[in-house]
Design a protein around this motif. Structure first.
Motif, PDB file in Angstrom:
ATOM      1  N   LEU A  95       0.851  -1.189   0.000  1.00  0.00           N
ATOM      2  CA  LEU A  95       0.000   0.000   0.000  1.00  0.00           C
ATOM      3  C   LEU A  95       0.891   1.245   0.000  1.00  0.00           C
ATOM      4  O   LEU A  95       1.910   1.272   0.704  1.00  0.00           O
ATOM      5  CB  LEU A  95      -0.865   0.052   1.263  1.00  0.00           C
ATOM      6  N   GLU A 126      -5.886   4.218   6.227  1.00  0.00           N
ATOM      7  CA  GLU A 126      -7.253   3.918   5.811  1.00  0.00           C
ATOM      8  C   GLU A 126      -7.522   2.413   5.775  1.00  0.00           C
ATOM      9  O   GLU A 126      -8.670   1.981   5.936  1.00  0.00           O
ATOM     10  CB  GLU A 126      -7.523   4.508   4.415  1.00  0.00           C
ATOM     11  N   GLN A 127      -6.469   1.621   5.582  1.00  0.00           N
ATOM     12  CA  GLN A 127      -6.646   0.186   5.354  1.00  0.00           C
ATOM     13  C   GLN A 127      -6.251  -0.700   6.529  1.00  0.00           C
ATOM     14  O   GLN A 127      -6.708  -1.848   6.613  1.00  0.00           O
ATOM     15  CB  GLN A 127      -5.807  -0.241   4.132  1.00  0.00           C
ATOM     16  N   GLU A 156      -1.971   5.748   2.174  1.00  0.00           N
ATOM     17  CA  GLU A 156      -3.211   4.964   2.229  1.00  0.00           C
ATOM     18  C   GLU A 156      -3.239   3.959   3.380  1.00  0.00           C
ATOM     19  O   GLU A 156      -4.278   3.370   3.673  1.00  0.00           O
ATOM     20  CB  GLU A 156      -3.413   4.217   0.907  1.00  0.00           C
TER      21      GLU A 156
END
Length: 285
Positions: A135, A142-143, A139
């Protein structure tokens, strides 16, 4: 000189001390990612030079020697831990009891796809169960929550590329670092998932990351105390040592840092228990 994405280059202003991959090309500068070090950098077009095949071969040979030495030290320590486990389970070799091991599962989130592949190969070589995810650093916050729920790891590694930018502020200012803020936010989210530092072991950081911020956010291990570069594989050695250490034992900070390529200038941490559990009887198929 025509540059293309993926070319291996060096920076003239730094006496070609490190090799980089070209990540992006702009009108007057290029974005670079370290070939062996987890460093992200920008450089003017006239400051980079394509590295010859001969120099790349020499560099690769030196890099392999460092990696092989680190691997050898790790295997020595792993052998000693196995011998101690054999002694404990067999009551001082008085019985021939066979046992099995449940090694700690690693969730490895990496901002560099090539590094992730290298790291996954090393985890497999060391016998450590791993679930790897690529990733971009921005990001990751967010994950990571959904990944923790899905994978349910014992250990999470949050890494990629980072750099301290002198032009952006003082060394103590986390805003002067490319990606430390994303790593730190991931650590805080992980700690909401599991607040106890021995229930979920967290490694966070990359080259030159703000070590103090990551530790305060809740990481067990982080980079980089002296704001130096760290090797791409160093997070693997730390996570693997935790995975292979019994939950009855503490991970020796001195020993785990000795096994890394970067050492204590690039890596640090707090007292942490292992996560591996032994069981018996061994059932054979």
């Amino acid at each position: 000189m025509k540059l293309n994405k993926g070319d291996i280059v060096a920076r003239l202003s730094y006496q070609c001390d490190l090799l980089f991959r070209v990540v992006e090309i702009y009108a007057d500068y290029v974005e670079l990612a370290g070939e062996d070090m987890r460093l992200l950098a920008d450089a003017p077009l006239d400051d980079v030079v394509i590295v010859s095949e001969e120099d790349r071969t020499a560099h690769a040979k030196k890099a392999r020697e460092l990696e092989e030495n680190s691997y050898r030290l790790f295997r020595q320590d792993a052998k000693l831990m196995k011998q101690r486990g054999d002694y404990q389970v067999t009551s001082g070799y008085k019985s021939e009891t066979a046992y099995f091991e449940l090694r700690g599962r690693v969730l490895h989130i990496d901002g560099d796809a090539l590094y992730l592949r290298k790291c996954t190969e090393l985890y497999n070589k060391l016998g450590v169960p791993v679930y790897g995810v690529h990733l971009p650093e921005r990001e990751m916050p967010e994950q990571i929550g959904s990944l923790l729920e899905m994978v349910k790891p014992d250990i999470v590694v949050i890494t990629g590329h980072d750099a301290y930018l002198k032009t952006k502020g003082d060394e103590r200012d986390v805003r002067a670092y490319r990606n430390t803020k994303y790593f730190a936010e991931c650590v805080r989210i992980a700690r909401k998932h599991s607040w106890h530092r021995d229930d979920l072991i967290v490694f966070a950081g990359a080259c030159q990351s703000h070590f103090e911020t990551l530790i305060k956010a809740g990481a067990n291990f982080a980079s980089s105390p002296e704001r130096v570069n760290i090797h791409a594989l160093d997070p693997v050695y730390i996570a693997s040592r935790v995975s292979l250490t019994s939950f009855m034992d503490r991970v020796s900070l001195a020993n785990v840092l000795r096994n890394t390529i970067s050492g204590e200038k690039g890596l640090g941490g707090i007292e942490t228990k292992g996560v591996m559990r032994r069981g018996m009887p061994m059932k054979y198929d």
